[in-house]
Design a protein around this motif. Structure first.
Motif, PDB file in Angstrom:
ATOM      1  N   GLY A  23     -28.731 -20.151   4.640  1.00  0.00           N
ATOM      2  CA  GLY A  23     -29.501 -18.915   4.462  1.00  0.00           C
ATOM      3  C   GLY A  23     -30.875 -19.257   3.904  1.00  0.00           C
ATOM      4  N   GLY A  25     -33.707 -19.238   5.498  1.00  0.00           N
ATOM      5  CA  GLY A  25     -34.804 -18.387   5.956  1.00  0.00           C
ATOM      6  C   GLY A  25     -34.904 -17.219   4.994  1.00  0.00           C
ATOM      7  N   GLY A  26     -35.828 -16.332   5.212  1.00  0.00           N
ATOM      8  CA  GLY A  26     -35.895 -15.138   4.366  1.00  0.00           C
ATOM      9  C   GLY A  26     -36.580 -15.401   3.036  1.00  0.00           C
ATOM     10  N   GLY A  29     -34.369 -17.570   0.214  1.00  0.00           N
ATOM     11  CA  GLY A  29     -34.142 -18.892   0.808  1.00  0.00           C
ATOM     12  C   GLY A  29     -35.416 -19.716   0.842  1.00  0.00           C
ATOM     13  N   ASN A 101     -26.494 -18.915   0.466  1.00  0.00           N
ATOM     14  CA  ASN A 101     -27.473 -17.853   0.163  1.00  0.00           C
ATOM     15  C   ASN A 101     -27.602 -16.813   1.270  1.00  0.00           C
ATOM     16  OD1 ASN A 101     -29.787 -16.794  -1.461  1.00  0.00           O
ATOM     17  ND2 ASN A 101     -30.950 -17.395   0.374  1.00  0.00           N
ATOM     18  N   VAL A 104     -26.209 -10.177   4.117  1.00  0.00           N
ATOM     19  CA  VAL A 104     -26.681  -8.996   4.853  1.00  0.00           C
ATOM     20  C   VAL A 104     -26.348  -7.732   4.079  1.00  0.00           C
ATOM     21  CG1 VAL A 104     -26.602  -9.989   7.178  1.00  0.00           C
ATOM     22  CG2 VAL A 104     -24.532  -8.949   6.221  1.00  0.00           C
ATOM     23  N   VAL A 125     -20.307 -12.179   6.971  1.00  0.00           N
ATOM     24  CA  VAL A 125     -21.459 -12.967   6.486  1.00  0.00           C
ATOM     25  C   VAL A 125     -21.338 -13.214   4.979  1.00  0.00           C
ATOM     26  CG1 VAL A 125     -23.969 -13.073   6.257  1.00  0.00           C
ATOM     27  CG2 VAL A 125     -22.949 -12.070   8.325  1.00  0.00           C
ATOM     28  N   THR A 152     -24.847 -17.114  -3.812  1.00  0.00           N
ATOM     29  CA  THR A 152     -25.704 -15.974  -4.133  1.00  0.00           C
ATOM     30  C   THR A 152     -24.884 -14.701  -4.033  1.00  0.00           C
ATOM     31  OG1 THR A 152     -27.692 -17.094  -3.311  1.00  0.00           O
ATOM     32  CG2 THR A 152     -27.791 -14.699  -3.549  1.00  0.00           C
ATOM     33  N   SER A 154     -24.838 -10.764  -6.315  1.00  0.00           N
ATOM     34  CA  SER A 154     -25.811  -9.697  -6.586  1.00  0.00           C
ATOM     35  C   SER A 154     -25.300  -8.881  -7.771  1.00  0.00           C
ATOM     36  CB  SER A 154     -25.940  -8.782  -5.367  1.00  0.00           C
ATOM     37  OG  SER A 154     -26.682  -7.612  -5.698  1.00  0.00           O
ATOM     38  N   TYR A 167     -21.795  -3.650   0.803  1.00  0.00           N
ATOM     39  CA  TYR A 167     -22.573  -4.663   0.079  1.00  0.00           C
ATOM     40  C   TYR A 167     -21.965  -4.898  -1.309  1.00  0.00           C
ATOM     41  CZ  TYR A 167     -26.692  -7.321  -1.395  1.00  0.00           C
ATOM     42  OH  TYR A 167     -27.539  -8.321  -1.828  1.00  0.00           O
ATOM     43  N   PRO A 197     -28.617 -11.779  -8.587  1.00  0.00           N
ATOM     44  CA  PRO A 197     -29.975 -11.258  -8.753  1.00  0.00           C
ATOM     45  C   PRO A 197     -29.995  -9.740  -8.828  1.00  0.00           C
ATOM     46  CG  PRO A 197     -29.804 -12.716  -6.813  1.00  0.00           C
ATOM     47  CD  PRO A 197     -28.410 -12.344  -7.240  1.00  0.00           C
ATOM     48  N   GLY A 198     -30.991  -9.215  -9.562  1.00  0.00           N
ATOM     49  CA  GLY A 198     -31.393  -7.826  -9.418  1.00  0.00           C
ATOM     50  C   GLY A 198     -32.305  -7.742  -8.205  1.00  0.00           C
ATOM     51  N   THR A 199     -33.011  -6.648  -8.068  1.00  0.00           N
ATOM     52  CA  THR A 199     -33.777  -6.450  -6.830  1.00  0.00           C
ATOM     53  C   THR A 199     -35.139  -7.146  -6.850  1.00  0.00           C
ATOM     54  OG1 THR A 199     -32.715  -4.315  -6.486  1.00  0.00           O
ATOM     55  CG2 THR A 199     -34.752  -4.710  -5.276  1.00  0.00           C
ATOM     56  N   PHE A 200     -35.370  -7.914  -5.781  1.00  0.00           N
ATOM     57  CA  PHE A 200     -36.704  -8.438  -5.449  1.00  0.00           C
ATOM     58  C   PHE A 200     -36.955  -8.032  -3.996  1.00  0.00           C
ATOM     59  CE2 PHE A 200     -34.970 -11.846  -2.853  1.00  0.00           C
ATOM     60  CZ  PHE A 200     -33.705 -12.022  -3.408  1.00  0.00           C
ATOM     61  N   MET A 204     -34.545  -7.419   3.336  1.00  0.00           N
ATOM     62  CA  MET A 204     -33.491  -6.405   3.221  1.00  0.00           C
ATOM     63  C   MET A 204     -34.040  -5.010   2.948  1.00  0.00           C
ATOM     64  SD  MET A 204     -30.461  -8.187   1.136  1.00  0.00           S
ATOM     65  CE  MET A 204     -29.432  -9.370   1.994  1.00  0.00           C
ATOM     66  N   HIS A 205     -35.297  -4.930   2.524  1.00  0.00           N
ATOM     67  CA  HIS A 205     -35.824  -3.631   2.093  1.00  0.00           C
ATOM     68  C   HIS A 205     -36.867  -3.055   3.036  1.00  0.00           C
ATOM     69  CE1 HIS A 205     -34.496  -5.831  -1.584  1.00  0.00           C
ATOM     70  NE2 HIS A 205     -33.830  -4.702  -1.719  1.00  0.00           N
TER      71      HIS A 205
END
Ligand code: NAD
Length: 259
Positions: A23, A25-26, A29, A101, A104, A125, A152, A154, A167, A197-200, A204-205
């Motif tokens: 993972g 990419g993105g 990652g 990592n 989806v 996934v 990873t 969440s 999710y 993690p919290g939100t970054f 996905m957003h």
């Protein structure tokens, strides 16, 4: 990043450290790839299901010390993940750190409005991908008697988000998978931990309206994070500094889960 060369596991052999990142990419990652690529003692294998995302990550680390090996692979297919691990071992001789990592975010919706396919994709996934990563990594790590596996997860796996059941449930599964695997493989010298993690903001957003992003941001006492804010937790878990840490869910969330 690592304080002792090649010492990812408790009894890691001195020398070079081999890191596989699934993972890659993105947003997160690519931040992790950039960070590990600046480590002079680290050999890196990067993988993603998207050829284009993987290429963008590699382009972003062009100035790093390590020239990464790359492989396109779908984490939900064990044979493909095993091929990535085989590439690392054949090319660099060992496997010290595996980071799972890929992830989806399913369609937003209340449970009665979600399709079976939303659940299946999330499980394939997020959960099966992490299972496959562990399955593939423990072969070489058990032979070495050392290794660090980082999943990873969440904060969604610890708190309940309305309209995001697949999710939340699958990330809770990832946290528990890390605990079970930590217990199963401790005697082999393999540590398994999760980062929550919290939100970054990331790929996905992209479909979220600004109003929703503002609402998410307001729930983080330190505000929204950036992928680079997560790198320290992965660096710690990939290094000998974390040699007595296993089965942990390390929260890096700007205070989101504190209340
Ligand atoms: N962005 C956030 O706020 C946030 C918060 C908590 C956890 N996370 C987790 O962080 C990780 C990275 O997410 P991101 O935010 O950088 O999102 P992103 O969408 O930018 O990156 C996700 C990457 O996973 C890859 N991927 C998807 N399915 C795959 C598969 N079957 N096999 C291999 N690769 C696959 C994608 O191609 C992409 O490169 C995910 O596990 C996500 O759940 C993100």
């Amino acid at each position: 990043m690592s304080d002792q060369h090649g010492a990812a596991g408790r009894h890691g052999a001195p020398g070079r450290r081999v890191v596989v990142l699934l993972g890659a990419g993105g947003t997160l990652g690519s931040a992790l790839a950039r960070a590990f690529a600046t480590e002079a003692d680290t050999d890196l294998v990067l993988s993603d299901v998207s050829d284009a995302a993987l290429a963008a990550t590699v382009e972003g680390i062009a100035g790093g010390h390590a020239k990464p090996e790359t492989a396109v692979a779908d984490v939900s297919d064990l044979a493909q993940v095993e091929a990535v691990v085989r590439l690392a071992v054949e090319r660099f001789g060992r496997l010290d750190v595996l980071i799972s990592n890929a992830g989806v975010l399913a369609q937003n919706g209340r449970i009665h409005n979600l399709a079976t396919a939303d659940w299946e994709r999330s499980f394939r996934v997020n959960v099966l991908g992490a299972v496959n990563a562990i399955h593939a990594a423990v072969g070489p790590m058990r032979r070495q008697g050392s290794g660090s596996i980082i999943l990873t997860a969440s904060v969604a796996g610890m708190t309940a988000w309305s309209h995001s059941a697949p999710y939340c449930v699958t990330k809770a599964g990832v946290i528990h998978l890390a605990k079970v695997a930590a217990v199963e493989y401790a005697r082999d010298g393999i540590r398994v931990n999760a980062v929550c993690p919290g939100t970054f903001l990331s790929g996905m957003h992209t479909e979220l309206p600004q109003k929703a992003i503002d609402a998410i941001s307001a729930k983080h006492p330190l505000g929204l994070g950036a992928a680079d804010d997560l790198v320290g937790a992965y660096s710690y878990l990939a290094s000998d500094a974390s040699r007595w840490t296993t089965g942990a869910a390390i929260v890096v969330d700007g205070g989101y889960a504190a209340p």
